[in-house]
Scaffold this motif. Sequence first.
Motif, PDB file in Angstrom:
ATOM      1  N   GLY A  86      24.832  36.973  36.100  1.00 49.91           N
ATOM      2  CA  GLY A  86      25.028  36.739  37.571  1.00 49.91           C
ATOM      3  C   GLY A  86      26.100  37.338  38.300  1.00 49.91           C
ATOM      4  N   GLY A  87      26.490  38.813  37.878  1.00 46.82           N
ATOM      5  CA  GLY A  87      27.557  39.386  38.596  1.00 46.82           C
ATOM      6  C   GLY A  87      27.226  39.980  39.705  1.00 46.82           C
ATOM      7  N   TYR A  88      26.716  40.879  40.035  1.00 43.45           N
ATOM      8  CA  TYR A  88      26.297  40.615  41.615  1.00 43.45           C
ATOM      9  C   TYR A  88      25.320  42.185  41.035  1.00 43.45           C
ATOM     10  N   MET A  89      24.485  42.587  42.412  1.00 40.98           N
ATOM     11  CA  MET A  89      23.362  43.313  42.193  1.00 40.98           C
ATOM     12  C   MET A  89      21.870  42.511  42.542  1.00 40.98           C
ATOM     13  N   GLY A  90      22.199  40.676  43.396  1.00 42.38           N
ATOM     14  CA  GLY A  90      20.566  39.945  42.924  1.00 42.38           C
ATOM     15  C   GLY A  90      20.964  38.683  42.490  1.00 42.38           C
ATOM     16  N   ASP A 113      30.912  48.857  32.510  1.00 41.52           N
ATOM     17  CA  ASP A 113      28.862  48.456  32.806  1.00 41.52           C
ATOM     18  C   ASP A 113      28.722  47.705  33.246  1.00 41.52           C
ATOM     19  N   HIS A 114      29.882  45.803  33.404  1.00 38.14           N
ATOM     20  CA  HIS A 114      29.112  44.871  34.087  1.00 38.14           C
ATOM     21  C   HIS A 114      29.131  44.597  35.723  1.00 38.14           C
ATOM     22  N   PHE A 115      30.669  45.055  36.199  1.00 39.38           N
ATOM     23  CA  PHE A 115      31.001  45.362  37.446  1.00 39.38           C
ATOM     24  C   PHE A 115      31.276  46.380  37.672  1.00 39.38           C
ATOM     25  N   VAL A 116      30.225  47.732  37.360  1.00 38.61           N
ATOM     26  CA  VAL A 116      30.908  49.019  38.287  1.00 38.61           C
ATOM     27  C   VAL A 116      30.004  49.362  38.428  1.00 38.61           C
ATOM     28  N   PRO A 117      29.478  50.190  39.486  1.00 42.27           N
ATOM     29  CA  PRO A 117      31.821  50.304  40.735  1.00 42.27           C
ATOM     30  C   PRO A 117      31.595  48.823  40.729  1.00 42.27           C
ATOM     31  N   ASN A 118      32.625  48.853  40.781  1.00 44.96           N
ATOM     32  CA  ASN A 118      33.912  47.415  40.899  1.00 44.96           C
ATOM     33  C   ASN A 118      34.123  46.263  42.097  1.00 44.96           C
ATOM     34  N   LYS A 119      32.970  45.440  41.835  1.00 44.38           N
ATOM     35  CA  LYS A 119      32.480  44.658  42.925  1.00 44.38           C
ATOM     36  C   LYS A 119      33.949  43.877  43.966  1.00 44.38           C
ATOM     37  N   ASP A 120      34.293  43.839  43.478  1.00 42.23           N
ATOM     38  CA  ASP A 120      35.873  43.219  43.559  1.00 42.23           C
ATOM     39  C   ASP A 120      37.883  43.188  42.962  1.00 42.23           C
TER      40      ASP A 120
END
Length: 423
Positions: A365-369, A65-72
């Motif tokens: 601070g992962g992604y999407m904002g 759930d944290h970086f899904v869909p995978n960001k890198d």
Amino acid sequence: MGMTMTQKILAAAAGLPEVKAGQLIEANLDLVLGNDITAPVAIHEMDKFTADGVFHKDKIALVMDHFVPNKDIKSAQHCKCVREFACKHEISNFFDVGEMGIEHALLPEQGLTVAGDVIIGADSHTCTYGALGAFSTGVGSTDMAAGMATGKAWFKVPSAIKFNLTGKLPKWVSGKDVILHIIGMVGVDGALYKSMEFVGDGISSLSMDDRFTIANMAIEAGGKNGIFPVDEKAVAYMESHSKREFKVYEADADAEYEEEYTIDLSALKPTVAFPHLPENTKTIDEVGDIAIDQVVIGSCTNGRLDDLRVAAEVLKGKKVAKGVRCIIIPATQRVYLDAMEEGLLKAFIEAGAIVSTPTCGPCLGGYMGILAEGERCVSTTNRNFVGRMGHVESEIYLASPAVAAASAITGKISAPAEQEGNN
């Protein structure tokens, strides 16, 4: 001296007639949780053990759930590690793209957490499940590995603080405001390694989503766990979501509490936590004129259906202020679908917001904002530490979905229209 609700659950899980605060015990676990960040570390630790497999394939939950869909590439490698582990050990409760949601909203929704359970998770907000009358707490990845291998965990039995909730919340005031008020009152270490036990006639007026939010942020006061009594609403929730049997524990009349607080819910106002700690709270009438760049409505704290309904009620027929980015993240696929069927997503998009697939993304601070230098965000997430959502010189203001949605419209920290006279 009697036992608190938490102490009774731990005594039963340890096979003991009673336990006392400070006592070290080994307890049987009902569920072990990991996500795409913490589970790979636990899996690598398990590789060092002599254990051949997991203690129970149905009592482990792995949520991507944290970086899904995978960001890198790195996040893809992490998820691949967990996928292979889940396949190898035939883990029943493995949630990947298309099935996953934000873990602490997903597991109760899937019926995996019920009253009386002892649950550990390699995520600090595992304390969420106390809303259902379970003992649940966050642990490190090494403890998660031991839990997956043995089905047991060591605990120091926590002492307790009693929070007596009375009255009923006013319009536009929610569980998020309750827990921000409490953290502002006791501080970020005011409940350090203590059980935060919520009682009182005011609980009956709180929705289950309010209770999940309050229990979720117990850790932000330093709490070992937060827990609510099991009433009709909790029973109805469990019966509609789970096929598992549950067990109700109640505190003894002579249970010992280190401190007791009484909170009149009817007297609370919309509350905002200023940078850079959740304890740095102000009521909406104390906020002043603070322009913002971004709003995030979602997370394991406030991404449930009630949260989206409130946000849609505020945003419907309005427009997000020019120069403000409004990101809305349903916590699970079920929440996403229900929000779509109710027309909430239409209201968001027409207002100028965007709607994401379920993810923790911006919260850590992962992604999407991600925030740039000097930017300010009003967020319904649970932490506003330095650099939590991006640049170390950005600012996060924690608030309820109602305040976040209203702020998106005005371009500054605001309450919904009915509260504007106090702003």
